[in-house]
Design a protein around this motif. Structure first.
Motif, PDB file in Angstrom:
ATOM      1  N   ALA A 101      -1.546  13.811  -9.743  1.00 45.28           N
ATOM      2  CA  ALA A 101      -2.620  12.878  -9.259  1.00 45.28           C
ATOM      3  C   ALA A 101      -2.432  11.499  -9.644  1.00 45.28           C
ATOM      4  N   ASP A 102      -1.712  11.158 -10.690  1.00 43.24           N
ATOM      5  CA  ASP A 102      -1.211   9.838 -10.955  1.00 43.24           C
ATOM      6  C   ASP A 102       0.039   9.235 -10.065  1.00 43.24           C
ATOM      7  N   ARG A 103       0.773  10.390  -9.841  1.00 42.60           N
ATOM      8  CA  ARG A 103       2.059  10.068  -8.939  1.00 42.60           C
ATOM      9  C   ARG A 103       1.442   9.812  -7.444  1.00 42.60           C
ATOM     10  N   LEU A 104       0.632  10.744  -7.127  1.00 41.03           N
ATOM     11  CA  LEU A 104      -0.043  10.413  -5.901  1.00 41.03           C
ATOM     12  C   LEU A 104      -0.862   9.094  -5.665  1.00 41.03           C
ATOM     13  N   ASP A 105      -1.734   8.725  -6.554  1.00 42.25           N
ATOM     14  CA  ASP A 105      -2.271   7.442  -6.626  1.00 42.25           C
ATOM     15  C   ASP A 105      -1.091   6.257  -6.616  1.00 42.25           C
ATOM     16  N   ARG A 106      -0.218   6.409  -7.148  1.00 42.29           N
ATOM     17  CA  ARG A 106       0.934   5.260  -7.031  1.00 42.29           C
ATOM     18  C   ARG A 106       1.250   5.177  -5.594  1.00 42.29           C
ATOM     19  N   LEU A 107       1.602   6.576  -5.272  1.00 46.60           N
ATOM     20  CA  LEU A 107       2.371   6.530  -3.547  1.00 46.60           C
ATOM     21  C   LEU A 107       1.438   5.877  -2.860  1.00 46.60           C
ATOM     22  N   PHE A 108       0.199   6.395  -3.180  1.00 47.03           N
ATOM     23  CA  PHE A 108      -0.911   5.976  -2.185  1.00 47.03           C
ATOM     24  C   PHE A 108      -1.278   4.226  -2.112  1.00 47.03           C
ATOM     25  N   PHE A 109      -1.074   3.851  -3.442  1.00 44.50           N
ATOM     26  CA  PHE A 109      -1.293   2.395  -3.456  1.00 44.50           C
ATOM     27  C   PHE A 109      -0.465   1.667  -2.697  1.00 44.50           C
ATOM     28  N   VAL A 110       0.861   1.890  -2.721  1.00 47.24           N
ATOM     29  CA  VAL A 110       2.115   1.434  -1.830  1.00 47.24           C
ATOM     30  C   VAL A 110       1.768   1.617  -0.340  1.00 47.24           C
ATOM     31  N   ALA A 111       1.497   2.622  -0.008  1.00 52.14           N
ATOM     32  CA  ALA A 111       1.334   3.034   1.316  1.00 52.14           C
ATOM     33  C   ALA A 111       0.044   2.361   1.919  1.00 52.14           C
ATOM     34  N   TYR A 112      -1.008   2.485   0.954  1.00 57.00           N
ATOM     35  CA  TYR A 112      -2.169   1.857   1.713  1.00 57.00           C
ATOM     36  C   TYR A 112      -1.905   0.299   1.878  1.00 57.00           C
ATOM     37  N   LYS A 113      -1.504  -0.295   0.834  1.00 53.60           N
ATOM     38  CA  LYS A 113      -1.155  -1.867   0.837  1.00 53.60           C
ATOM     39  C   LYS A 113      -0.332  -2.225   2.157  1.00 53.60           C
ATOM     40  N   ARG A 114       0.780  -1.474   2.640  1.00 51.73           N
ATOM     41  CA  ARG A 114       1.502  -1.467   4.092  1.00 51.73           C
ATOM     42  C   ARG A 114       0.575  -1.309   4.988  1.00 51.73           C
ATOM     43  N   ALA A 115      -0.076  -0.301   4.940  1.00 47.55           N
ATOM     44  CA  ALA A 115      -0.830   0.088   6.014  1.00 47.55           C
ATOM     45  C   ALA A 115      -1.939  -0.997   6.464  1.00 47.55           C
ATOM     46  N   VAL A 116      -2.777  -1.581   5.511  1.00 44.09           N
ATOM     47  CA  VAL A 116      -3.756  -2.513   5.616  1.00 44.09           C
ATOM     48  C   VAL A 116      -3.037  -3.970   5.931  1.00 44.09           C
ATOM     49  N   ASP A 118       0.332  -4.803   6.722  1.00 43.37           N
ATOM     50  CA  ASP A 118       0.924  -4.819   7.990  1.00 43.37           C
ATOM     51  C   ASP A 118       0.236  -4.077   9.304  1.00 43.37           C
ATOM     52  N   GLN A 119      -0.716  -3.506   8.970  1.00 39.83           N
ATOM     53  CA  GLN A 119      -1.337  -2.550  10.128  1.00 39.83           C
ATOM     54  C   GLN A 119      -0.142  -1.428  10.823  1.00 39.83           C
ATOM     55  N   ASP A 120       0.518  -1.121   9.760  1.00 36.74           N
ATOM     56  CA  ASP A 120       1.718  -0.177  10.147  1.00 36.74           C
ATOM     57  C   ASP A 120       1.056   1.134  10.277  1.00 36.74           C
ATOM     58  N   LEU A 121       1.285   1.740  11.429  1.00 35.19           N
ATOM     59  CA  LEU A 121       0.601   3.004  11.780  1.00 35.19           C
ATOM     60  C   LEU A 121       1.314   4.232  10.960  1.00 35.19           C
ATOM     61  N   ALA A 122       2.538   4.037  10.831  1.00 33.31           N
ATOM     62  CA  ALA A 122       3.463   5.084  10.269  1.00 33.31           C
ATOM     63  C   ALA A 122       2.987   5.018   8.581  1.00 33.31           C
ATOM     64  N   ALA A 123       2.430   3.931   8.011  1.00 32.40           N
ATOM     65  CA  ALA A 123       1.868   3.776   6.911  1.00 32.40           C
ATOM     66  C   ALA A 123       0.574   4.283   6.666  1.00 32.40           C
ATOM     67  N   VAL A 124      -0.257   4.165   7.649  1.00 35.61           N
ATOM     68  CA  VAL A 124      -1.363   4.700   7.858  1.00 35.61           C
ATOM     69  C   VAL A 124      -1.209   6.244   7.767  1.00 35.61           C
ATOM     70  N   ASP A 125      -0.331   6.762   8.603  1.00 35.16           N
ATOM     71  CA  ASP A 125       0.011   8.327   8.527  1.00 35.16           C
ATOM     72  C   ASP A 125       0.087   9.019   7.201  1.00 35.16           C
ATOM     73  N   ARG A 126       1.063   7.961   6.503  1.00 34.49           N
ATOM     74  CA  ARG A 126       1.663   8.366   5.235  1.00 34.49           C
ATOM     75  C   ARG A 126       0.370   8.318   4.059  1.00 34.49           C
ATOM     76  N   THR A 127      -0.396   7.384   4.527  1.00 37.09           N
ATOM     77  CA  THR A 127      -1.532   7.104   3.538  1.00 37.09           C
ATOM     78  C   THR A 127      -2.679   8.436   3.610  1.00 37.09           C
ATOM     79  N   LEU A 128      -2.766   8.945   4.923  1.00 34.54           N
ATOM     80  CA  LEU A 128      -3.625  10.003   5.152  1.00 34.54           C
ATOM     81  C   LEU A 128      -3.229  11.281   4.583  1.00 34.54           C
TER      82      LEU A 128
END
Length: 178
Positions: A101-116, A118-128
């Motif tokens: 869960a901690d690892r996923l939280d870290r990955l989520f933070f990186v992907a979420y920042k990029r998704a919001v 940069d409005q990067d749709l690939a990052a949105v998909d990765r976040t989801l």
């Protein structure tokens, strides 16, 4: 009788481990019980097993326990040892689940920042995907109801088959035998 001292607890843990090892090897309950009996008169090796079954009777110079009592003690030991092992496994699983869960939280933070940002749709998909994985890991999703039914939604038909019939059905569906 109070709580056993550290040496006695270690000897009891060893006895339980020996009991499980013997049971896993296919040894019957009475043989296990006699092998791990405290009184040399009951012990199959004619030894006094440390903290063995019937230790209190042995210390008081009483007759060894009956075979039934020895078997009961061996069964109780194996159940206790298996419960301890299950508890240890559950603790390990909980620890691993928290780490994941901690690892996923870290990955989520990186992907979420990029998704919001940069409005990067690939990052949105990765976040989801990370959110979905985290929800599965932690059991956050509501369970889905699954219903099994037969033809046209009717009841499932269950039939008895022989081994030969089952083998024939497997042969019909196995592409390697066709």
């Amino acid at each position: 009788m109070g709580r056993p001292d550290k040496a006695a607890r270690a000897a009891i843990a060893r006895r339980r481990s020996d009991a499980i090892d013997l049971r896993l090897a296919g040894v019957d309950w009475l043989t296990i019980a006699r092998k791990l009996a405290a009184d040399p008169a009951a012990n199959s090796a004619n030894l006094a097993y440390p903290q063995g079954y019937g230790i209190e009777r042995y210390r008081k110079k009483q007759d060894p326990p009956s075979d039934e009592a020895l078997i009961h003690a061996a069964c109780r030991d194996v159940r206790a040892a298996l419960a301890d092992r299950r508890a240890e496994l559950n603790d390990d699983v909980d620890e691993l689940r928290a780490l994941e869960a901690d690892r996923l939280d870290r990955l989520f933070f990186v992907a979420y920042k990029r998704a919001v940002r940069d409005q990067d749709l690939a990052a949105v998909d990765r976040t989801l995907r990370i959110m979905e994985r985290r929800a599965r890991l932690l059991g956050l999703d509501m369970p889905t109801k699954t219903e099994v039914s037969g033809p046209q939604g009717g009841p499932v038909q269950v039939e008895d088959v022989t081994t030969d019939e089952l083998d024939a059905l497997i042969d019909l569906t196995d592409p390697d035998t066709a």
